[in-house]
Design a protein around this motif. Structure first.
Motif, PDB file in Angstrom:
ATOM      1  N   ARG A   1       0.840  -1.024   0.271  1.00 36.62           N
ATOM      2  CA  ARG A   1       0.113   0.005  -0.035  1.00 36.62           C
ATOM      3  C   ARG A   1       0.908   1.136   0.084  1.00 36.62           C
ATOM      4  N   THR A   2       0.390   2.252  -0.322  1.00 37.19           N
ATOM      5  CA  THR A   2       0.905   3.744  -0.364  1.00 37.19           C
ATOM      6  C   THR A   2       0.794   4.403   0.924  1.00 37.19           C
ATOM      7  N   PRO A   3       1.561   5.247   1.421  1.00 38.00           N
ATOM      8  CA  PRO A   3       1.511   5.909   2.942  1.00 38.00           C
ATOM      9  C   PRO A   3       0.300   7.055   2.648  1.00 38.00           C
ATOM     10  N   GLY A   4       0.205   7.533   1.386  1.00 36.27           N
ATOM     11  CA  GLY A   4      -0.852   8.485   1.352  1.00 36.27           C
ATOM     12  C   GLY A   4      -1.768   7.695   0.237  1.00 36.27           C
ATOM     13  N   THR A   5      -2.530   8.720  -0.860  1.00 36.37           N
ATOM     14  CA  THR A   5      -3.174   8.065  -1.634  1.00 36.37           C
ATOM     15  C   THR A   5      -2.378   7.471  -2.487  1.00 36.37           C
ATOM     16  N   PRO A   6      -2.530   6.421  -3.367  1.00 34.42           N
ATOM     17  CA  PRO A   6      -1.571   6.150  -4.513  1.00 34.42           C
ATOM     18  C   PRO A   6      -1.730   7.122  -5.749  1.00 34.42           C
ATOM     19  N   GLU A   7      -2.662   7.845  -5.968  1.00 31.41           N
ATOM     20  CA  GLU A   7      -2.584   8.770  -6.675  1.00 31.41           C
ATOM     21  C   GLU A   7      -1.727   9.797  -6.575  1.00 31.41           C
ATOM     22  N   ALA A   8      -1.556  10.254  -5.267  1.00 29.81           N
ATOM     23  CA  ALA A   8      -0.561  11.216  -4.810  1.00 29.81           C
ATOM     24  C   ALA A   8       0.998  10.784  -4.995  1.00 29.81           C
ATOM     25  N   SER A   9       1.053   9.410  -4.473  1.00 30.34           N
ATOM     26  CA  SER A   9       2.356   8.749  -4.630  1.00 30.34           C
ATOM     27  C   SER A   9       2.876   8.767  -6.037  1.00 30.34           C
ATOM     28  N   PHE A  10       2.184   8.410  -6.974  1.00 30.53           N
ATOM     29  CA  PHE A  10       2.287   8.149  -8.328  1.00 30.53           C
ATOM     30  C   PHE A  10       2.602   9.378  -9.242  1.00 30.53           C
ATOM     31  N   SER A  11       1.936  10.379  -8.715  1.00 32.09           N
ATOM     32  CA  SER A  11       2.087  11.559  -9.212  1.00 32.09           C
ATOM     33  C   SER A  11       3.422  12.318  -8.694  1.00 32.09           C
ATOM     34  N   ASP A  12       3.734  12.027  -7.466  1.00 29.53           N
ATOM     35  CA  ASP A  12       5.084  12.305  -7.328  1.00 29.53           C
ATOM     36  C   ASP A  12       6.199  11.773  -7.942  1.00 29.53           C
ATOM     37  N   ASP A  13       6.077  10.441  -8.229  1.00 34.68           N
ATOM     38  CA  ASP A  13       7.026   9.740  -8.942  1.00 34.68           C
ATOM     39  C   ASP A  13       6.302   8.679  -9.772  1.00 34.68           C
ATOM     40  N   PRO A  14       6.068   8.844 -11.056  1.00 37.00           N
ATOM     41  CA  PRO A  14       5.335   7.646 -11.674  1.00 37.00           C
ATOM     42  C   PRO A  14       6.263   6.302 -11.714  1.00 37.00           C
ATOM     43  N   LEU A  15       7.378   6.402 -11.491  1.00 38.87           N
ATOM     44  CA  LEU A  15       8.246   5.141 -11.593  1.00 38.87           C
ATOM     45  C   LEU A  15       7.696   4.087 -10.380  1.00 38.87           C
ATOM     46  N   ARG A  16       6.988   4.634  -9.491  1.00 42.10           N
ATOM     47  CA  ARG A  16       6.605   3.847  -8.532  1.00 42.10           C
ATOM     48  C   ARG A  16       5.683   2.773  -8.902  1.00 42.10           C
ATOM     49  N   MET A  17       4.932   2.970  -9.836  1.00 40.52           N
ATOM     50  CA  MET A  17       4.032   2.004 -10.287  1.00 40.52           C
ATOM     51  C   MET A  17       4.898   0.821 -10.971  1.00 40.52           C
ATOM     52  N   MET A  18       5.845   1.198 -11.518  1.00 37.88           N
ATOM     53  CA  MET A  18       6.929  -0.031 -11.892  1.00 37.88           C
ATOM     54  C   MET A  18       7.417  -0.632 -10.798  1.00 37.88           C
ATOM     55  N   ARG A  19       7.764   0.318  -9.815  1.00 41.53           N
ATOM     56  CA  ARG A  19       8.280  -0.376  -8.490  1.00 41.53           C
ATOM     57  C   ARG A  19       7.478  -1.355  -7.792  1.00 41.53           C
ATOM     58  N   ALA A  20       5.869  -0.928  -7.979  1.00 44.24           N
ATOM     59  CA  ALA A  20       5.112  -1.820  -7.365  1.00 44.24           C
ATOM     60  C   ALA A  20       5.083  -3.354  -8.015  1.00 44.24           C
ATOM     61  N   ALA A  21       5.283  -3.277  -9.370  1.00 48.38           N
ATOM     62  CA  ALA A  21       5.381  -4.600  -9.930  1.00 48.38           C
ATOM     63  C   ALA A  21       6.710  -5.282  -9.642  1.00 48.38           C
ATOM     64  N   ARG A  22       7.917  -4.476  -9.563  1.00 49.38           N
ATOM     65  CA  ARG A  22       9.046  -5.217  -9.188  1.00 49.38           C
ATOM     66  C   ARG A  22       8.955  -5.567  -7.484  1.00 49.38           C
TER      67      ARG A  22
END
Length: 496
Positions: A184-205
């Protein structure tokens, strides 16, 4: 949860609130192991008036009992202050990441009676955010560890241990998520992925590395925001993809990339393998087949994860969608898909900024992966074996593994027959290698001997003669020098 002594971290597995869980015991043990380095560094920061905490992946790995010698710290000290504190203490210091608030260092220390080297990164409390047009994160520094942690990618990476007091900091329930094996993300996933979109790939990793489930709201945000990955540089995407492919269970992460639409943006050849099925024409599921081949290739690795082999296994059939043909007898053909696939592999890997050597090797394996089947199931001639070895060159061992992995048939008799046939090929290669030194196949005459025999100087004809002798060598094996000279003179007479 705020700051609490590490020894009384709330128990997530047992009923007794006073008992340390197995997870906590592992973490305490791991932290004690690195204490000679971590505590010494923390005291230097404390004496300079700054805070220091072990953070992120280091805390997560300590809780999982797998903390290595790469340690991540966070601090309220600005990078220039970090340099002043660390330089007199560390064995070496580097500033590659200082623009992003990170100072790197190496420290050698004696731990558990042995000399060990620790790779250390110290990052100032920060937050990162992209704007809609930038490929680089904008860095702003924070003033509290809580502010830093809320900006981290996932709750399991948003925990810290304040040093030297060893107070556990977990404001977002990372320990509970770690126990539940959920991302899960500390805040909303939308805010987290907006901060750094690479985190979406990091979730898969992380799904692939840790075997964790990605929370439904995180998956939903990945699908909704997949286009945002386009602003991340190819180099960062490549590095994240490598970590995923080299993980213990890459299929889990790759499937998530495909299902969320991220693969369509970073590796579109992979989802393209999900060919539409036709009720009148049958063929195996190429996408699923490719993932199985990857898993089977991993099972054949002997010296740890092999990026070249894994990428070749994943991409070996990417030429099939472009070469699919429906035959009149109801079969489906993919003629020359290995050649088309090799070109596609080169193009995609080049776009992802892979090194020229890696692009060359992976593309070559894709091109050669069907060569074994081209020789049929009968006895291989010596000439065929020599050409197979010559064409594979230093990739021969990987080609062995890739070819064996490419057998995913459920027909046990056919699978056994293919395995026996390849066993036979490897035996023939071993026999000829012992007899002829196949790894260094050369013509029986070198360039100087060719010029002397033909009484000519340097020029294109020497290359032509060399190629003729090499083909002769591949076809017939080693020749005595006199026989090679006679064959060359006969060839030369036919050229005039």
């Amino acid at each position: 949860m705020g700051h609490v002594p590490f020894s009384v971290v709330p128990n997530v597995h047992e009923d007794s609130p006073s008992a340390l869980t197995q997870v906590q015991r592992r973490a305490v043990s791991e932290l004690l192991r690195v204490s000679p380095v971590a505590d010494e560094l923390a005291r230097r920061f404390q004496e300079a008036g700054f805070a220091l905490a072990l953070v992120g992946g280091s805390v997560r790995d300590a809780l999982l009992g797998r903390l290595g010698n790469d340690l991540d710290f966070t601090t309220d000290a600005r990078p220039e202050d970090v340099l002043k504190i660390v330089r007199p203490w560390a064995d070496s210091v580097w500033e590659v990441g200082i623009a992003f608030g990170t100072v790197g260092a190496q420290k050698d220390a004696r731990v558990d009676g042995a000399n060990q080297s620790f790779q250390i990164e110290i990052t100032t409390y920060r937050s990162e955010a992209y704007d809609r047009t930038s490929r680089k994160p904008e860095v702003s520094y924070g003033d509290s560890i809580e502010e830093d942690l809320v900006r981290r990618d996932f709750t399991v990476n948003a925990m810290a241990v304040a040093l030297p007091a060893k107070e556990f900091v977990d404001p977002h329930g990372g320990l509970e998520d770690l126990a539940a094996k959920i991302l899960r993300t500390p805040g909303t996933p939308e805010a987290s992925f907006s901060d750094d979109p690479l985190r979406m790939m990091r979730a898969a990793r992380f799904a692939a590395q840790l075997g964790f489930e990605v929370a439904p709201e995180v998956v939903a945000a990945m699908k909704e925001m997949a286009d945002r990955i386009g602003i991340v540089s190819a180099e960062r995407v490549r590095d994240e993809l490598n970590k995923l492919v080299l993980s213990a269970h890459p299929r889990d992460g790759l499937s998530l990339l495909v299902d969320t639409g991220l693969a369509e943006r970073v590796l579109p050849e992979l989802p393209a393998l999900r060919l539409e099925r036709d009720e009148h024409h049958r063929h195996k599921d190429v996408y699923d087949h490719s993932l199985i081949v990857l898993e089977q290739a991993i099972d054949l690795e002997q010296d740890g994860p092999d990026l070249t082999l894994r990428l070749a296994a994943l991409l070996h059939d990417i030429g099939k969608p472009r070469t699919r043909r429906f035959e009149e007898d109801g079969r489906v053909s993919f003629h020359h898909h290995e050649v088309v696939g090799a070109k596609m592999t080169k193009k995609r890997m080049t776009a992802l900024k892979y090194s020229n050597d890696l692009v060359k090797d992976v593309s070559r394996l894709v091109e050669l992966h069907l060569r074994f089947h081209g020789y049929g199931t009968g006895e291989w001639t010596d000439s065929a074996v020599r050409r197979y070895v010559r064409d594979a060159g230093p990739l021969l061992d990987r080609l062995h593994k890739l070819t064996r992995s490419d057998c995913t048939t459920r027909n046990k008799r056919r699978a056994a027959a293919l395995s026996r046939a390849y066993d036979g090929l490897e035996e023939r290669i071993a026999q000829l290698q012992e007899q002829e030194e196949l790894d260094a196949i050369r013509p029986d005459l070198d360039g100087n001997e060719i010029m002397e025999t033909l009484d000519v100087g340097p020029g294109p004809v020497i290359g032509q003669a060399y190629k003729f002798l090499l083909e002769l060598r591949l076809e017939n094996g080693p020749m005595e020098r006199d026989a090679a000279v006679a064959a060359l003179k006969e060839w030369w007479a036919g050229q005039n």
